[in-house]
Structure formats: structure tokens, C-alpha cells
Design a protein around this motif. Structure first.
Motif, PDB file in Angstrom:
ATOM      1  N   THR A  79     -50.409   0.296  73.361  1.00  0.00           N
ATOM      2  CA  THR A  79     -50.298   1.249  72.257  1.00  0.00           C
ATOM      3  C   THR A  79     -49.150   0.968  71.286  1.00  0.00           C
ATOM      4  O   THR A  79     -49.333   1.053  70.070  1.00  0.00           O
ATOM      5  CB  THR A  79     -50.116   2.673  72.814  1.00  0.00           C
ATOM      6  OG1 THR A  79     -49.001   2.673  73.733  1.00  0.00           O
ATOM      7  CG2 THR A  79     -51.369   3.140  73.551  1.00  0.00           C
ATOM      8  N   VAL A 106     -56.182   3.166  77.457  1.00  0.00           N
ATOM      9  CA  VAL A 106     -55.218   4.264  77.503  1.00  0.00           C
ATOM     10  C   VAL A 106     -55.616   5.286  78.563  1.00  0.00           C
ATOM     11  O   VAL A 106     -54.804   5.669  79.425  1.00  0.00           O
ATOM     12  CB  VAL A 106     -55.090   4.935  76.120  1.00  0.00           C
ATOM     13  CG1 VAL A 106     -54.315   6.251  76.231  1.00  0.00           C
ATOM     14  CG2 VAL A 106     -54.392   4.003  75.140  1.00  0.00           C
ATOM     15  N   TYR A 180     -52.911   5.808  67.765  1.00  0.00           N
ATOM     16  CA  TYR A 180     -53.768   4.965  68.596  1.00  0.00           C
ATOM     17  C   TYR A 180     -55.062   5.716  68.858  1.00  0.00           C
ATOM     18  O   TYR A 180     -55.166   6.922  68.607  1.00  0.00           O
ATOM     19  CB  TYR A 180     -53.072   4.571  69.910  1.00  0.00           C
ATOM     20  CG  TYR A 180     -52.588   5.721  70.755  1.00  0.00           C
ATOM     21  CD1 TYR A 180     -53.428   6.351  71.674  1.00  0.00           C
ATOM     22  CD2 TYR A 180     -51.269   6.164  70.676  1.00  0.00           C
ATOM     23  CE1 TYR A 180     -52.976   7.396  72.470  1.00  0.00           C
ATOM     24  CE2 TYR A 180     -50.809   7.204  71.456  1.00  0.00           C
ATOM     25  CZ  TYR A 180     -51.662   7.811  72.355  1.00  0.00           C
ATOM     26  OH  TYR A 180     -51.209   8.852  73.145  1.00  0.00           O
TER      27      TYR A 180
END
Length: 325
Positions: A79, A106, A180
Motif C-alpha cells: 500500500t 490488503v 489504495y
């Protein structure tokens, strides 16, 4: 005709804007993020190298810690570099495929870290409540199976999110008000119903993280019961000191995550959007930065091993420096 429909409903790129509302402060915001990212990289790499190199640290607690360290490195690296590119160069374009890949990583890493924290709580439970069976219960093969189970569980939970996003039609704005890609941030850009995405995301968060927190709470409830049955105060302090670092990391991991999750879904407009995004950005860099510091400060064996490594490195380089001069 199919190709035309695909290009109309599935965008080639998205645009990440960073922290909406704070664009003019991006350069200043980038400085602490860059510093924290460098510290996170250095701290976790040193901790991981120490555990791998030192044979005395090849114990269950440290093997789980090394898995947590790898997860922290992956989370911040997935990220923060793109975040800095947005802050420094205003390069927010990201392809549809890259956005889905980042979203998957993520959420996958987040779920894996939660599972690792459960495994670490189980490790502390066995160490304190069944110390005589500690070595026989948590063998290296058992540890690898636990870590593999954490990876498989996280993969199975997060992979459906990719397909849920692929099924949507994106015929609206392609600007993501974030630094992100994450599941609901992308889903909200669709012009078709995202009810399934909302229900699945909420269910996964409540069930997986909820179950993890319950298991951790049960483990520490049993640990506290065993500790209070110890005869001396010194023995109780020594037993609890082995759990201190893990408890700090648990609070550091779950508190901001649940705050962001609950306020994002139930906070409405009471909390500004830039606060949500800033918290989400801090979340992917602050825990990875602090975790090695917490264990390095609170764990005597790691602290002494790192100090001896640096002392050995300094003594090795000193004669070379002397000859060069």
C-alpha cells in the motif's frame, strides 16, 4: 458487441486521489508516512533476520512472530509505495486488474494477521497453562500446519470479493476517494446493486474477526485463571510478562480496525471522510512500524540477540575501518 459492453461496464483504470479534502497537504503528510514506512521495513527485516539467524529463537512463539513480521512487511509494501506516488507525483492511475490485486492482498493479509494473532494467543495459553506439554504440542510441523491453515482460510474468505467486484458494472465515476483499493471503496463505484457485496463484506468481517476475537478472549481468560492460581506474586508477574507484547499488538491491530469498520458503516456523516481515509492509511503503516519495537523492547531474548548482532557487526567492521584509515 461483447467487447463494447465489456469496455463500457468494466473500466480500464481507476483514479486514486489520496486523502480527499487534504490534497494541498499531501506533501507534508507524505513525510511522516515515508519515515514510518522506512522504520517498518528496517524494524521488521532486522527482527525477521534475527529470528531466522539465531537458533535459540526457533521456538513456537518466535516462529509465529516471524509470520506476523512477514505479514507486516507485505501489508505496508502493498500500500505505502503507491500512496507515496500519489502524494509526491500525483500518480493515482491504477488499472482495474491491479486495483483488484491490491484489494485482494490488503484484505488477505489483514485476515491472515488476525489468524496469526489467534495462533499466538494459543501459544501463550499452552506455555502458561500446559507448560510440560508445550514442546510436544507445538512442534515445528504443527506450527507450519497452523500457519498454512491461516493462509488457506484468509484466501478462501477474500477470494469471493474479487468475483463479487468482477460481476458489477462500472458506468459511473471511476475516481476512488482513497489512497489504495479496498472492497467497498471499489464496489461503491458500480451502477448496479452492491447489496451482495455489502452483506458478504459485513458477514466475513463479523464472523472471521469476531470469531478470532472470541478465541483470543477465551485463551486469555484461561491464562488469567491459571495465573491467579500461581502461589507467588513474582510467578504471576513473570507469567503475565510473557503475554505483554502480544496483548499490545492485539490492541494495536484490532482497535483502529474496528473503529474504522464501525464508523465507516454506521457513523454516517458524523465523521468526515478524510478522517476515515487518514485512519485507514495510518493503519497499514503504524502497526507494522510498532510491532518490532514492542517485541524488541519487551522481549529480553530478542533485545539481547539484536544487541549482540550489532556488537559483532561493529567489531567486524572496526578493524577494516582502522586499516582503511
Amino acid at each position: 458487441m461483447a467487447d463494447v459492453n465489456d469496455t463500457a461496464f468494466r473500466p480500464g483504470t481507476f483514479l486514486l486521489v489520496g486523502i480527499p479534502g487534504l490534497e494541498k497537504f499531501h506533501l507534508w503528510i507524505s513525510l511522516p508516512f515515508f519515515s514510518m514506512y522506512i522504520f517498518a521495513l528496517l524494524g521488521n527485516l532486522v527482527l525477521l533476520f534475527t529470528i531466522v539467524r539465531e537458533q535459540s529463537l526457533h521456538k513456537p512463539m518466535y516462529l509465529f512472530l516471524s509470520a506476523l513480521t512477514v505479514a507486516d512487511l507485505l501489508l505496508s509494501t502493498t500500500t505505502v509505495p503507491r500512496m507515496l506516488a500519489i502524494f509526491w507525483f500525483r500518480v493515482g492511475d491504477i488499472s482495474f486488474g491491479a486495483c483488484l490485486a491490491q484489494m485482494f492482498l490488503v484484505h488477505f493479509i489483514f485476515a491472515a494477521e488476525s489468524a496469526i494473532l489467534v495462533a499466538m494467543a494459543f501459544d501463550r495459553y499452552v506455555a502458561i497453562c500446559n507448560p510440560l506439554r508445550y514442546v510436544t504440542l507445538l512442534t515445528h510441523s504443527v506450527i507450519w500446519r497452523i500457519e498454512l491453515a491461516a493462509v488457506v482460510r484468509s484466501f478462501c474468505l477474500v477470494l469471493p470479493c474479487v468475483f463479487l467486484l468482477l460481476r458489477l458494472s462500472y458506468c459511473r465515476n471511476h475516481v476512488i476517494p482513497h489512497s489504495y483499493c479496498e472492497h467497498m471503496g471499489v464496489a461503491r463505484l458500480a451502477c448496479t446493486s452492491i447489496k451482495v457485496n455489502v452483506v458478504y463484506g459485513l458477514t466475513v468481517a463479523l464472523l472471521s474477526l469476531g470469531i478470532d476475537i472470541v478465541l483470543i478472549a477465551v485463551s486469555y481468560g484461561l491464562i488469567l485463571r491459571a495465573v491467579f492460581q500461581l502461589p507467588s506474586a513474582g510467578a504471576r508477574r513473570k507469567a503475565m510478562s510473557t503475554c505483554g507484547s502480544h496483548l499490545c499488538i492485539i490492541l494495536l491491530f484490532y482497535t483502529p480496525a474496528f473503529f474504522s469498520f464501525l464508523t465507516h458503516r454506521f457513523g454516517g456523516h458524523s465523521i468526515p471522510r478524510h478522517v476515515h481515509i487518514l485512519l485507514a492509511c495510518l493503519y497499514v503503516v503504524v502497526p507494522p512500524m510498532l510491532n518490532p519495537i514492542i517485541y524488541g523492547v519487551n522481549n529480553k531474548q530478542i533485545r539481547e540477540t539484536v544487541m549482540s548482532m550489532f556488537a559483532h557487526l561493529q567489531s567486524t567492521l572496526s578493524p577494516t575501518a582502522g586499516k582503511a584509515s
